[in-house]
Write a protein that holds these residues in place. Sequence first.
Motif, PDB file in Angstrom:
ATOM      1  N   ILE A 126       0.649  -1.512  -0.424  1.00 40.06           N
ATOM      2  CA  ILE A 126      -0.595  -0.013   0.050  1.00 40.06           C
ATOM      3  C   ILE A 126       0.978   1.074  -0.400  1.00 40.06           C
ATOM      4  CG2 ILE A 126      -1.623   1.812   1.740  1.00 40.06           C
ATOM      5  CD1 ILE A 126      -2.655  -0.937   2.536  1.00 40.06           C
ATOM      6  N   VAL A 127       1.772   0.791   1.091  1.00 38.65           N
ATOM      7  CA  VAL A 127       3.026   2.442   0.831  1.00 38.65           C
ATOM      8  C   VAL A 127       2.977   2.790  -0.568  1.00 38.65           C
ATOM      9  CG1 VAL A 127       4.200   3.504   1.857  1.00 38.65           C
ATOM     10  CG2 VAL A 127       3.100   1.861   3.177  1.00 38.65           C
ATOM     11  N   PHE A 128       3.775   1.823  -1.212  1.00 37.85           N
ATOM     12  CA  PHE A 128       4.706   1.981  -1.575  1.00 37.85           C
ATOM     13  C   PHE A 128       3.257   2.175  -3.359  1.00 37.85           C
ATOM     14  CE2 PHE A 128       8.239   0.448   0.003  1.00 37.85           C
ATOM     15  CZ  PHE A 128       9.125   1.132  -0.561  1.00 37.85           C
ATOM     16  N   SER A 129       2.578   1.640  -3.241  1.00 37.80           N
ATOM     17  CA  SER A 129       1.943   1.682  -4.679  1.00 37.80           C
ATOM     18  C   SER A 129       0.987   3.380  -4.288  1.00 37.80           C
ATOM     19  CB  SER A 129       0.844   0.635  -4.662  1.00 37.80           C
ATOM     20  OG  SER A 129      -0.090   0.803  -3.550  1.00 37.80           O
ATOM     21  N   VAL A 130       0.931   3.852  -3.536  1.00 36.86           N
ATOM     22  CA  VAL A 130       0.379   5.179  -3.615  1.00 36.86           C
ATOM     23  C   VAL A 130       1.915   6.070  -3.610  1.00 36.86           C
ATOM     24  CG1 VAL A 130      -1.658   4.436  -2.922  1.00 36.86           C
ATOM     25  CG2 VAL A 130       0.160   4.947  -0.748  1.00 36.86           C
ATOM     26  N   LEU A 131       3.180   5.783  -2.513  1.00 30.65           N
ATOM     27  CA  LEU A 131       3.779   6.767  -2.148  1.00 30.65           C
ATOM     28  C   LEU A 131       3.914   6.815  -3.621  1.00 30.65           C
ATOM     29  CD1 LEU A 131       5.300   7.987  -0.470  1.00 30.65           C
ATOM     30  CD2 LEU A 131       7.092   6.695  -0.300  1.00 30.65           C
ATOM     31  N   PHE A 132       4.814   6.297  -4.859  1.00 27.95           N
ATOM     32  CA  PHE A 132       5.548   5.861  -6.153  1.00 27.95           C
ATOM     33  C   PHE A 132       5.144   7.228  -6.773  1.00 27.95           C
ATOM     34  CE2 PHE A 132       8.265   2.276  -5.499  1.00 27.95           C
ATOM     35  CZ  PHE A 132       9.322   2.794  -5.271  1.00 27.95           C
ATOM     36  N   GLU A 133       3.329   6.817  -7.086  1.00 24.93           N
ATOM     37  CA  GLU A 133       2.706   7.996  -7.253  1.00 24.93           C
ATOM     38  C   GLU A 133       3.119   9.583  -7.245  1.00 24.93           C
ATOM     39  OE1 GLU A 133       2.149   6.383 -10.163  1.00 24.93           O
ATOM     40  OE2 GLU A 133       2.307   4.482  -9.814  1.00 24.93           O
ATOM     41  N   ALA A 134       2.358   8.931  -5.856  1.00 25.35           N
ATOM     42  CA  ALA A 134       2.297  10.404  -5.625  1.00 25.35           C
ATOM     43  C   ALA A 134       4.004  11.339  -5.425  1.00 25.35           C
ATOM     44  CB  ALA A 134       1.965  10.482  -3.730  1.00 25.35           C
ATOM     45  N   ILE A 135       4.548  10.316  -5.308  1.00 24.87           N
ATOM     46  CA  ILE A 135       5.677  11.289  -5.786  1.00 24.87           C
ATOM     47  C   ILE A 135       5.566  11.883  -7.156  1.00 24.87           C
ATOM     48  CG2 ILE A 135       8.399  11.181  -6.203  1.00 24.87           C
ATOM     49  CD1 ILE A 135       8.446   9.454  -3.669  1.00 24.87           C
ATOM     50  N   ARG A 136       5.367  11.079  -8.176  1.00 25.62           N
ATOM     51  CA  ARG A 136       5.263  11.792  -9.485  1.00 25.62           C
ATOM     52  C   ARG A 136       4.716  12.264  -9.475  1.00 25.62           C
ATOM     53  NH1 ARG A 136       4.415   6.213 -12.529  1.00 25.62           N
ATOM     54  NH2 ARG A 136       3.834   7.773 -14.966  1.00 25.62           N
ATOM     55  N   PHE A 137       3.350  12.516  -8.966  1.00 28.68           N
ATOM     56  CA  PHE A 137       2.467  13.434  -8.855  1.00 28.68           C
ATOM     57  C   PHE A 137       3.325  14.730  -8.465  1.00 28.68           C
ATOM     58  CE2 PHE A 137      -0.994  15.949  -6.641  1.00 28.68           C
ATOM     59  CZ  PHE A 137      -1.995  16.748  -8.120  1.00 28.68           C
ATOM     60  N   GLY A 158      -4.707  -2.938  -5.431  1.00 31.88           N
ATOM     61  CA  GLY A 158      -5.068  -3.453  -6.355  1.00 31.88           C
ATOM     62  C   GLY A 158      -4.035  -2.811  -7.952  1.00 31.88           C
ATOM     63  N   LEU A 159      -5.042  -1.411  -7.571  1.00 29.91           N
ATOM     64  CA  LEU A 159      -4.568  -0.963  -9.561  1.00 29.91           C
ATOM     65  C   LEU A 159      -3.316  -1.106  -9.863  1.00 29.91           C
ATOM     66  CD1 LEU A 159      -5.806   0.315 -11.953  1.00 29.91           C
ATOM     67  CD2 LEU A 159      -5.485   2.617 -10.435  1.00 29.91           C
ATOM     68  N   ALA A 160      -2.881  -0.229  -9.056  1.00 33.66           N
ATOM     69  CA  ALA A 160      -0.841   0.023  -8.980  1.00 33.66           C
ATOM     70  C   ALA A 160      -0.113  -1.560  -8.790  1.00 33.66           C
ATOM     71  CB  ALA A 160      -0.290   0.738  -7.359  1.00 33.66           C
ATOM     72  N   VAL A 161      -0.474  -2.357  -8.531  1.00 41.62           N
ATOM     73  CA  VAL A 161       0.420  -3.643  -7.948  1.00 41.62           C
ATOM     74  C   VAL A 161      -0.220  -4.905  -9.337  1.00 41.62           C
ATOM     75  CG1 VAL A 161       0.682  -5.611  -6.595  1.00 41.62           C
ATOM     76  CG2 VAL A 161       1.135  -3.485  -5.626  1.00 41.62           C
ATOM     77  N   PHE A 162      -1.637  -4.844  -9.184  1.00 46.15           N
ATOM     78  CA  PHE A 162      -2.205  -6.190  -9.534  1.00 46.15           C
ATOM     79  C   PHE A 162      -1.924  -6.003 -11.378  1.00 46.15           C
ATOM     80  CE2 PHE A 162      -4.256  -7.648  -4.927  1.00 46.15           C
ATOM     81  CZ  PHE A 162      -3.428  -8.088  -4.904  1.00 46.15           C
ATOM     82  N   ILE A 204       1.708  -5.978 -11.866  1.00 48.22           N
ATOM     83  CA  ILE A 204       1.741  -7.379 -12.562  1.00 48.22           C
ATOM     84  C   ILE A 204       1.342  -7.701 -13.615  1.00 48.22           C
ATOM     85  CG2 ILE A 204       1.537  -9.664 -11.802  1.00 48.22           C
ATOM     86  CD1 ILE A 204       1.679  -8.935  -8.827  1.00 48.22           C
ATOM     87  N   GLY A 205       0.194  -7.071 -13.833  1.00 42.50           N
ATOM     88  CA  GLY A 205      -0.686  -6.468 -15.357  1.00 42.50           C
ATOM     89  C   GLY A 205      -1.575  -8.164 -15.625  1.00 42.50           C
ATOM     90  N   MET A 206      -1.827  -8.158 -14.712  1.00 40.46           N
ATOM     91  CA  MET A 206      -3.720  -8.755 -14.359  1.00 40.46           C
ATOM     92  C   MET A 206      -4.894  -8.182 -15.164  1.00 40.46           C
ATOM     93  SD  MET A 206      -3.926 -10.627 -10.759  1.00 40.46           S
ATOM     94  CE  MET A 206      -2.227 -11.584 -10.321  1.00 40.46           C
ATOM     95  N   PRO A 207      -5.406  -9.031 -16.182  1.00 40.72           N
ATOM     96  CA  PRO A 207      -6.594  -8.464 -16.483  1.00 40.72           C
ATOM     97  C   PRO A 207      -7.264  -6.776 -15.682  1.00 40.72           C
ATOM     98  CG  PRO A 207      -7.271 -10.384 -16.189  1.00 40.72           C
ATOM     99  CD  PRO A 207      -5.662 -10.296 -15.867  1.00 40.72           C
ATOM    100  N   ARG A 208      -8.183  -6.093 -16.384  1.00 37.68           N
ATOM    101  CA  ARG A 208      -9.291  -5.696 -15.444  1.00 37.68           C
ATOM    102  C   ARG A 208     -10.437  -6.149 -15.743  1.00 37.68           C
ATOM    103  NH1 ARG A 208      -7.506   0.368 -14.372  1.00 37.68           N
ATOM    104  NH2 ARG A 208     -10.221   0.844 -14.980  1.00 37.68           N
ATOM    105  N   SER A 209     -11.007  -5.987 -14.305  1.00 34.37           N
ATOM    106  CA  SER A 209     -12.469  -5.808 -13.722  1.00 34.37           C
ATOM    107  C   SER A 209     -12.540  -7.618 -13.549  1.00 34.37           C
ATOM    108  CB  SER A 209     -12.993  -5.621 -15.206  1.00 34.37           C
ATOM    109  OG  SER A 209     -13.520  -4.820 -15.812  1.00 34.37           O
ATOM    110  N   ALA A 210     -11.401  -8.459 -13.685  1.00 36.93           N
ATOM    111  CA  ALA A 210     -11.317  -9.503 -13.053  1.00 36.93           C
ATOM    112  C   ALA A 210     -11.837  -9.924 -11.717  1.00 36.93           C
ATOM    113  CB  ALA A 210     -10.233 -10.228 -13.795  1.00 36.93           C
TER     114      ALA A 210
END
Lengths: 460, 428
Positions: free
Chosen positions: A183-194, B267-271, B275-281
């Motif tokens: 969670i921290v990394f996924s929001v942090l990275f994009e936030a830093i880019r923002f 989920g949006l950022a990681v999966f 990782i490139g999983m399909p959307r809406s799945a």
Amino acid sequence: MSATALLFTLALLGVFSYWLGRKRSFAVVDGQAWKLHSLPSYYGFYTAIWCGVPALLITGLWLFFEDLIITHLVVGQLPADVQSLSPSRLNLVVNDIRNMVSGNIVSVDVDPTMQAAADHYIQLQDISKAALTVLVLIMVIMGGLYALRSIRKDKQARNAVERVVKVFLIASSTIAIFTTVGIVFSVLFEAIRFFETVPITSFLFGLEWSPQMAIREDQVGSSGAFGAVPLFAGTMLISFIAMVVAVPIGLMSAIYLSEYANKKVRAVAKPLLEILAGIPTVVYGFFAALTVAPFIRDTIGSTGLDVSSESALAAGLVMGIMIIPFVSSLSDDVINAVPQAMRDGSEGLGATKSETIKKVIIPAALPGIVGGILLAVSRAIGETMIVVMAAGLSANLTANPLEAVTTVTVQIVTLLVGDQEFDSPKTLAAFALGLLLFVVTLILNIIALHVVRKYREQYE
Amino acid sequence: MGLPKYTTDIVRAGLEKRYKREAHFRRLGVAAIVAGLIFLSILFVSIIGNGYTAFWQTFIQLEVHLDASEIDPEGTREQNVLAAANYGGLVKQSLRDMFPEVESRRDKRKLYSTVSSGASYMLEDYVKANPEQIGNTIQFWVPADDDIDMLMKGHFDRDKPESERRIKDDQIAWVDKLVAEGRVESRFNTIFFTAGDSRDPELAGIWGAATGSFLTLIVTLLLAFPLGVATAVYLEEFAPQNKWTDLIEVNINNLAAVPSIVFGLLGLAVFINFIGMPRSAPLVGGLVLTLMTLPTIIIASRAALKSVPPSIREAALGVGASKMQMVFHHVLPLAMPGMLTGTIIGMAQALGESAPLLMIGMVAFIVDVPGGVMDPSTVLPVQIYLWADSPERAFVERTSGAIMVLLAFLITMNALAVFLRKKFERRW
């Protein structure tokens, strides 16, 4: 073989190898099972683990990297002029190829190089599938043979199996940490880019929020404004209204249920109130938009005041209803944790019940109640569906509960739902808001848990 | 009066006021509970009041002449020939025959719109299934258009001036004529339970969303239950008391309170993006909901493990079981009912969740019923959200109907959890 068929085969082979291992353990001691170090079933498990686990790991890694490698190989085969396209255009081409492979409609007319690439892609996929099947079968056979050969009278199969189980247990328990880190990394990275495009100060202190980005360079209002103050104000307003509804009702019902009500009333009223906690938020959202908002607009509107049909009041009121059981059950816990001796002492001195509650129990339970309220606030701030369905989209900076306001969660949803490119400030802004939401709720939770825990220790 | 002599006098003087305050406080408590219950009943009354009509649908009986020269001029009776015929034309012809007085193009179009646009597909299916009927004139029931359905259910006020109504006077006249001829009937709405989503309310159903919910929940259950139980077992039975264990516990407690939408961002950022999983799945939805429900399951499972008395453990170890055998042969079976209860509650939570699924694209308009965990799909709560956004009046009742179905599932699951707890609860 497809991945599902492969997994199914693996499962069958695992069962078969369990049986083989068990049989083998009997064989090495001529059927005299008491001579074995471990119970025969452990030899079976031992064999099954050697068959299944390495093969499963290989399959997982293979499936994870398969797509990446195939795409890379296919792109490498494309003509040079296609390869020299910008990364985003190249991405589109790759998508087209993938669509052709899966038989979907493509956005461009099929040109021969694309068709060739798609054929190449399919060919590589087939090769990969065949290679994976062969590899997995080899792994299974080698692992099984190794395990079977190593079964002896004094082989410590139980210890080996238990070690593997323990590794699995430890691995599962670390998922919580990985989730937080994720969670921290996924929001942090994009936030830093923002924050590279929009300075953090203008995000935190800017008074205007209008995240529309320009399609053309010279468009009017093309910059897009990312000042989040109106969103904070809207979130605070709605959460405040929710708290005004939830705290008195939740607290008073908890007091009544734990101090006054007899067993029968308690047994009926408590589960009924808890139904409120089990109702999905989308239902509350629909209720707010369909019933409460028009009701408020009509009743207050009839007094001559100007009421928006997406008023903060409607969303806040319904959110408050949702939080009532939350406040009530948390307060119930802390009130029950106050020792009976304190009640007896107060009543022995001649205080009435309400005086005991007001002067003794609530002060004693106060830290716990405050902790519970903080948790409820964090709940209200993070609540999404009610506000998405019942609150507005326009960022008004106002304290008037009859006007439409928007919240942080509403903006995250509107920015991210639908088609999006991942590098526009508009999308990245959602992650910056998500980071903020995560940090604020985290701080609230930590304070609340700390307060509750510290208070509990006093009476134990 | 003079000065009071004894303390008891002072107390007695204030007593009445204090008792009044006591009664007042008590009334406040009752009022709070009553307020909570009133909110609950308003919620249910409003949903059920709006939604119970969704389970019925108005049908109109058409007299359709299955013209052989139109459907199958060569008489081959082959499926692809039958599929190519113009069934919409037959439905329109039947309407024109019933109302020969309608002449202008605009009025005709209005007339055609009294039956659902799905009527032609139903006729096609009927003819394919009963090719022997070709050449005959049949009585065929088709669903009415959603506006007509709303009119029949009394949601449109006939007394309003025509310009303020969606339904015009001549349409009402046609419907009244059909009613007089006995050609209008209200039937149980099987479409609602068997169809996927549609832009036409009368053709929209919850089956697609329910299947999506089911697939998502299966993924969640298969992942969250073993992982949650394993984590709880490790933390309760094996973990040493150290910083690392503390860190895990703090993390679990915090994750339990993180807003659900943040899990959607993860989920949006990681999966999806990493990782490139399909959307809406449903697979991705299940993964996200797994992470979200894990804390609930872990906390409940730990409580269940804690309630197993130490004597069980000591007895098992005493007769020579290893620690692992002690846990898996004795403690875990005794804690299982508590763990299952926690899991069911976690699953109910996951079933009602929609915000994180919006993030991973499960809000798309999907007509097909998903067949697997990689197919694009939506889930019941998101379907409710989508329908709630639709402007047609008929979607209000369908949204409420879908909510009733969802609540029925949730209440069943929670009742099951309560039942399990009552049935297997053991006091040691």
